[in-house]
Design an enzyme around this catalytic site. Structure first.
Site, PDB file in Angstrom:
ATOM      1  N   HIS A 140      -3.610 -55.669  -2.820  1.00 40.83           N
ATOM      2  CA  HIS A 140      -4.371 -56.607  -2.003  1.00 40.83           C
ATOM      3  C   HIS A 140      -5.853 -56.625  -2.427  1.00 40.83           C
ATOM      4  O   HIS A 140      -6.460 -57.675  -2.599  1.00 40.83           O
ATOM      5  CB  HIS A 140      -4.213 -56.199  -0.531  1.00 40.83           C
ATOM      6  CG  HIS A 140      -4.866 -57.127   0.433  1.00 40.83           C
ATOM      7  ND1 HIS A 140      -5.044 -56.820   1.758  1.00 40.83           N
ATOM      8  CD2 HIS A 140      -5.391 -58.360   0.279  1.00 40.83           C
ATOM      9  CE1 HIS A 140      -5.648 -57.813   2.371  1.00 40.83           C
ATOM     10  NE2 HIS A 140      -5.882 -58.758   1.495  1.00 40.83           N
ATOM     11  N   GLU A 175      -6.070 -58.368  -5.647  1.00 39.95           N
ATOM     12  CA  GLU A 175      -5.983 -59.822  -5.443  1.00 39.95           C
ATOM     13  C   GLU A 175      -7.375 -60.388  -5.119  1.00 39.95           C
ATOM     14  O   GLU A 175      -7.771 -61.437  -5.621  1.00 39.95           O
ATOM     15  CB  GLU A 175      -4.992 -60.115  -4.306  1.00 39.95           C
ATOM     16  CG  GLU A 175      -4.889 -61.578  -3.888  1.00 39.95           C
ATOM     17  CD  GLU A 175      -4.956 -61.755  -2.378  1.00 39.95           C
ATOM     18  OE1 GLU A 175      -5.935 -62.363  -1.896  1.00 39.95           O
ATOM     19  OE2 GLU A 175      -4.035 -61.278  -1.670  1.00 39.95           O
ATOM     20  N   HIS A 176      -8.137 -59.666  -4.291  1.00 37.33           N
ATOM     21  CA  HIS A 176      -9.488 -60.127  -3.961  1.00 37.33           C
ATOM     22  C   HIS A 176     -10.437 -59.981  -5.150  1.00 37.33           C
ATOM     23  O   HIS A 176     -11.212 -60.884  -5.436  1.00 37.33           O
ATOM     24  CB  HIS A 176     -10.053 -59.302  -2.805  1.00 37.33           C
ATOM     25  CG  HIS A 176      -9.564 -59.725  -1.461  1.00 37.33           C
ATOM     26  ND1 HIS A 176     -10.421 -60.141  -0.466  1.00 37.33           N
ATOM     27  CD2 HIS A 176      -8.324 -59.797  -0.947  1.00 37.33           C
ATOM     28  CE1 HIS A 176      -9.721 -60.441   0.620  1.00 37.33           C
ATOM     29  NE2 HIS A 176      -8.440 -60.243   0.353  1.00 37.33           N
ATOM     30  N   GLU A 219     -10.491 -56.762   7.063  1.00 38.81           N
ATOM     31  CA  GLU A 219      -9.379 -57.699   7.214  1.00 38.81           C
ATOM     32  C   GLU A 219      -8.143 -56.971   7.744  1.00 38.81           C
ATOM     33  O   GLU A 219      -7.447 -57.448   8.645  1.00 38.81           O
ATOM     34  CB  GLU A 219      -9.081 -58.329   5.842  1.00 38.81           C
ATOM     35  CG  GLU A 219      -8.025 -59.406   5.891  1.00 38.81           C
ATOM     36  CD  GLU A 219      -7.592 -59.831   4.481  1.00 38.81           C
ATOM     37  OE1 GLU A 219      -8.413 -59.781   3.545  1.00 38.81           O
ATOM     38  OE2 GLU A 219      -6.426 -60.207   4.346  1.00 38.81           O
TER      39      GLU A 219
HETATM   40 ZN   LIG Z   1      -7.068 -60.499   1.883  1.00 37.86          ZN
END
Ligand SMILES: [Zn+2]
Length: 1024
Positions: free
Chosen positions: A102, A105-106, A203
């Protein structure tokens, strides 16, 4: 912007095959036909064609290829749809919960070799006419899709995407910003305490404040305890700070490699061009590796397991004493077996969908809980699928009872099987879904094949849905007990099943906060003084990097001149049938007819208004005429593509204090079923069954759904509430869909006697379906239009016969002609409240969330005003050039920005660790806009971004709807378009001064969030 892991997963779980579009672009040779010319073995730009398959049911040709040097896989779906899509997905199988896929991905979207500027992905949002751009982290893959209707834009975006995933900078600063870091609470002040910060860290804290998400995560982790599914791919907040920058880079090197990649392209652009660009810009620089990312099969348990988890209590729960969840999950077969997956997913629908399904009858109707558990039914997003069944909102005391019901129901299904008519209804639904044309077909396809392809299944086989249907029918014919035997095998005899219960713990949040504090202290204790000094300096470095103006000239961009100067016209015909205005719009709907009716609420007594959303959500589910609610549901599935009723509040395009109010009926069906569909509508309104027991079930479900929705759409609730005292339309919008409605539904759910509610719903019904205050719209093929009109006429005749006594119209009604060239013709009736006084209001809703949702909303001007276009551009520009960096990058919120709509200019933040600080970020944004410190490039980018929304594709079912609902004609749209083109630097500064500066216009503020001492002490805030 990015969906976090679990939400993406849940979302992906819900993406099912959603139909197709027709040819929207006429060509001499279609993309499908051209693709049929490829031959297996043919070599193109470093790729070899493996298979070419026509899939006529979906109007596409599938071309499967592999990349010679690296083994990268490629699937192209050629189809005459201009909304072209690209996606690349990598199998990402983490073995810990640090959230490495994750965070990766960012961070890959934070700058790359060719595009080293900060955050090229977000920058491209404003330099493109994309119809979709995003990235998802699922449990076992990470996907990067985009779509656009413009060929040049496609190449630009492809270039940025390829460079981002294959050659990202992965700077340490990016890791700190997006992943996690220790930093002084105020970065400029070394005496403030050290805290954890980071976008993904916050998040995921936000994501796990959602109890449904907590439950879904535990369930998956515990059902597949042996490999990658036992960890949190999105990141467990307390495990995230264990990740190092080195580990992140290592994960990239091994997972983001062409040998571990699957490319998918879709649409009418030529395949060769894509292959050439992908080869030249990325793949030619790699050799083959063995990525070793396969997920092994989960070994089967020899006996069932049980487990228990806790969550925080929900202040909005319909019944605070009933907050337990219990669900039984079964491990099924490998998803790469296409036909088995198809059968299991159909079987799951038969078992749980709609009031005729055995589990609905057994679990929902006895009202043991508020609704099915958040994870329910077939889930094919993991290598081996699962099926889950259970309840949420139940009392702990009912645990054993629920378990028994589940096992008894499975026995009953094995005994009696499913009715033939239900199977037919389900196959009819599938037929409609395949005919219905959506605007994001490419994206639906990409999501539909992603999981199966990820585990080396054949995506082309998955697309051949009709073959599965045929095989399913013949299997049933050969063996009438086909489904019963499956149920026996997968449920009754399956020992790999998990019963997971969840209960609330009053101290849950406190314990979590304590655990975070301990983790933090442990990290801090390990620091020397020089480490602390370094952290302070790094904090400053990050702050200064974030504040630097970026040179984004390296990024490709479309120009404002690439935007079409005029809109394509959508011809409609407006006439009157039986005194009712009807808009007809001829469209290539693939044999479906779409019907809408807008029924005014102008004659509805004020005291009934608050009940209208409840009325809408239950009216098509209560039973009607000779049908009980089960039979009604069955008929709707057999004869229609769905029937729904929703509230409508439409602000006027000319006056902020005028609006239209009503409920909208929407439905679709195959042409042959029109009479049935109209019959259902007329029965629903003339003789609904308002049964108290049935109503209670539906009330519980909708109260639960509303309460669950707040943590994912808190920013919408904050904006709606902030606007409520600014215009009459916004006030009604809050009543229908804001926090007021959520609280109202909670009250209704708590009532022991619903008879008064039933009387109220019955009164509402009398005011609605009435030929005096309705108008209709039909979208159908030209061939079917006159037949449809005749059917509609007899429907309206029947409605007119049931006409109730007419009430005198309210005095403050203003009429607007539906057809501007015929002012004496049929009209819309708007409410005018010219004496409305907007008033400023600051409201704080204390909720059990660890993060805030902040909004400030300002009353500005309506759509037809000359400054409206400037405010639209301003909202985009402030979002991209100022608010994003202040609220997300510096503030650590998941998102934030500004938007313009309905005459209101709204600032918002999403999952925000800050509250009042964000309000000052909004103010700073206004100062920035007033100062005029932005360039022509900034303005052009904002315009592109506005136009990509304005020009987003519209499905044939929805063409002409803007005109039907809002009265906005093509001419008005074109006018607005020209104003958008003309917006200049000076207009933006003036608009900021005139409307957004403090003291200029009335504004409202709302915050949803955790306990907040500062706000409670401040008497200017209303605390709810
Ligand atoms: Zn995210």
């Amino acid at each position: 912007m990015f969906r976090q892991a679990k939400a993406a997963l849940r979302k992906l779980r819900h993406i099912r095959f959603s139909g197709q579009q027709h040819t929207w672009r006429l060509k001499s040779t279609s993309a499908r036909d051209r693709a049929l010319q490829y031959k297996p073995g043919e070599q193109i730009h470093g790729f070899t064609v493996r298979e070419v398959v026509a899939v006529p049911d979906l109007f596409l040709t599938a071309v499967k290829l592999t990349h010679d040097k690296t083994g990268a896989r490629y699937l192209h779906a050629a189809r005459d749809d201009s909304n072209n899509l690209f996606s690349v997905q990598f199998r990402t199988t983490p073995m810990d919960s640090t959230g490495v896929p994750h965070i990766l991905e960012h961070t890959v979207l934070c700058g790359s070799e060719k595009y080293p500027c900060r955050d090229p992905f977000f920058k491209m949002l404003n330099r493109s006419l994309s119809t979709f751009m995003n990235a998802f982290t699922a449990s076992d893959y990470t996907m990067y899709p985009f779509s656009t209707q413009n060929g040049k834009d496609f190449q630009n975006l492809l270039s940025v995407y390829l460079d981002a995933v294959f050659f990202p900078c992965l700077r340490e600063l990016d890791f700190w910003q997006e992943g996690w870091r220790l930093e002084n609470e105020t970065p400029t002040d070394p005496s403030t305490p050290l805290v954890f910060k980071g976008v993904v860290f916050n998040e995921m804290k936000g994501a796990f404040s959602d109890n449904e998400c907590v439950y879904a995560q535990h369930l998956q982790n515990k059902l597949y305890p042996d490999h990658t599914y036992s960890v949190v791919s999105g990141g467990e907040p307390l495990a995230i700070p264990d990740l190092t920058w080195e580990q992140l880079k290592q994960f990239h090197a091994t997972h983001y490699h062409p040998s571990n990649a699957r490319f998918f392209t879709y649409g009418d652009l030529p395949l060769e061009q894509h292959l050439k660009q992908i080869e030249e810009e990325a793949l030619s620089r790699f050799d083959r590796i063995d990525p070793n990312t396969e997920v092994p099969s989960q070994s089967h348990w020899s006996s069932p397991r049980e487990d228990h988890v806790t969550c925080s209590p929900d202040a909005l729960a319909p019944d605070p004493a009933k907050q337990n969840t219990l669900c039984v999950s079964y491990l099924l077969g490998d998803i790469t077996n296409t036909f088995e997956g198809f059968t299991l997913s159909l079987m799951s629908s038969l078992m749980i969908s709609g009031p005729n399904s055995p589990f609905y009858k057994a679990l929902i109707e006895p009202k043991i809980g508020t609704d099915f558990s958040s994870v329910v039914g077939y889930d094919g997003s993991t290598k081996e699928a699962s099926f889950s069944i259970g309840l949420q909102g139940m009392a702990e005391a009912d645990t054993e009872r629920v378990k028994e019901i589940i096992s008894q129901t499975i026995d009953d299904i094995i005994e009696t099987g499913f009715e033939e008519e239900r199977i037919e209804a389900l196959l009819h639904k599938l037929e409609i879904q395949m005919k219905h044309q959506s605007t994001n077909f490419g994206l639906s396809l990409a999501s539909y094949i992603a999981s199966m392809w990820n585990h080396d299944g054949d995506p082309v086989e998955l697309l051949q849905i009709n073959e599965s249907v045929a095989r399913f029918r013949s299997a049933l014919k050969e063996n009438p007990r086909f489904l019963q035997e499956k149920v026996k095998h997968y449920f009754k005899e399956n020992t790999h099943r998990l019963t997971l219960s969840m209960s609330t713990d009053e101290a849950y949040l406190e314990k979590q906060a304590k655990a975070e504090e301990e983790k933090l202290q442990k990290k801090i204790q390990a620091l020397s003084d020089s480490d602390k000094k370094e952290i302070y300096e790094k904090g400053l470095e990050l702050l200064s990097a974030q504040s630097q103006t970026q040179d984004v000239s390296c990024l490709p961009a479309l120009k404002v001149s690439d935007i079409e100067p005029t809109i394509p016209l959508t011809p409609v015909q407006i006439s009157t049938t039986g005194g009712v205005p009807v808009q007809y719009c001829e469209q290539p709907t693939n044999g479906l007819v779409y019907f809408r009716a807008m029924c005014s609420l102008n004659n509805l007594p004020q005291d009934l208004k608050l009940y209208v959303p409840l009325f809408c959500s239950v009216i098509t589910k209560m039973g009607c005429g000779a049908l009980d609610y089960r039979q009604q549901a069955q008929q709707m599935e057999l004869r229609t593509g769905g029937m729904s009723v929703s509230t409508m509040v439409i602000s006027d395009f000319e006056h902020l204090d005028m609006y239209e109010q009503g409920v909208l009926l929407s439905s679709s069906c195959l042409e042959r079923n029109l009479p049935h569909m109209f019959q259902l509508w007329s029965d629903i309104f003339s003789s609904p069954h308002f049964d108290e027991e049935r109503l209670r079930v539906l009330v519980m479900m909708s109260a639960q759904e509303l309460a669950n929705g707040i943590s994912s759409s808190g920013h919408s609730y904050a904006m709606t509430h902030a606007g409520r005292h600014l215009t009459p339309a916004a006030d009604l919008t809050e009543m229908f869909g804001g926090m007021e409605q959520v609280k109202f539904m909670k009250r209704i759910a708590e009532m022991t006697d619903l008879s008064q509610v039933i009387r109220t719903l019955s009164r509402i019904k009398k005011h609605l379906l009435n030929t005096d205050n309705m108008r209709c719209a039909v979208n159908a093929t030209p061939q079917k239009m006159s037949d449809t009109a005749a059917q509609l006429e007899s429907f309206l005749k029947e409605v007119a016969e049931n006409k109730k006594e007419r009430r005198p119209s309210r005095p403050n009604i203003v009429e607007r002609p539906l057809d501007t060239v015929n002012p004496a013709g049929p009209s819309r009736k708007l409410i005018s409240e010219l004496n409305f006084h907007p008033c400023p209001m600051k409201t704080f809703f204390q909720l059990p969330f660890p993060v805030n949702f902040v909004s400030e909303t300002i009353r500005t001007v309506p759509f037809s005003h000359e400054d409206y276009a400037s405010l639209c551009v301003l909202a985009r520009m402030m979002t991209a050039k100022f608010l994003h960096s202040e609220i997300r990058e510096k503030g650590g919120a998941y998102g934030g920005g500004a938007r313009m709509g309905g005459g209101l200019f709204s600032f918002y933040s999403y999952r925000d660790p800050n509250s009042v600080e964000t309000l000052s970020a909004f103010r700073k944004g206004v100062d920035w806009a007033k100062s005029g410190r932005f360039t022509q490039q900034d303005i052009d980018e904002a315009k592109l971004s506005v136009f990509s929304a304005v020009d987003s594709p519209v499905a044939p079912a929805d063409k002409g709807m803007g005109r039907f609902l809002n009265g906005v004609t093509d001419e008005m749209k074109q006018n607005h378009r020209e104003r958008l083109f003309a917006v200049a630097h000076r207009n933006l500064v003036e608009a900021a001064e005139r409307y957004l500066a403090v003291g200029q216009r009335t504004r409202g503020v709302a915050i949803l969030g955790p306990e907040n001492e500062a706000l409670k002490k401040d008497p200017s805030w209303i605390v709810k």
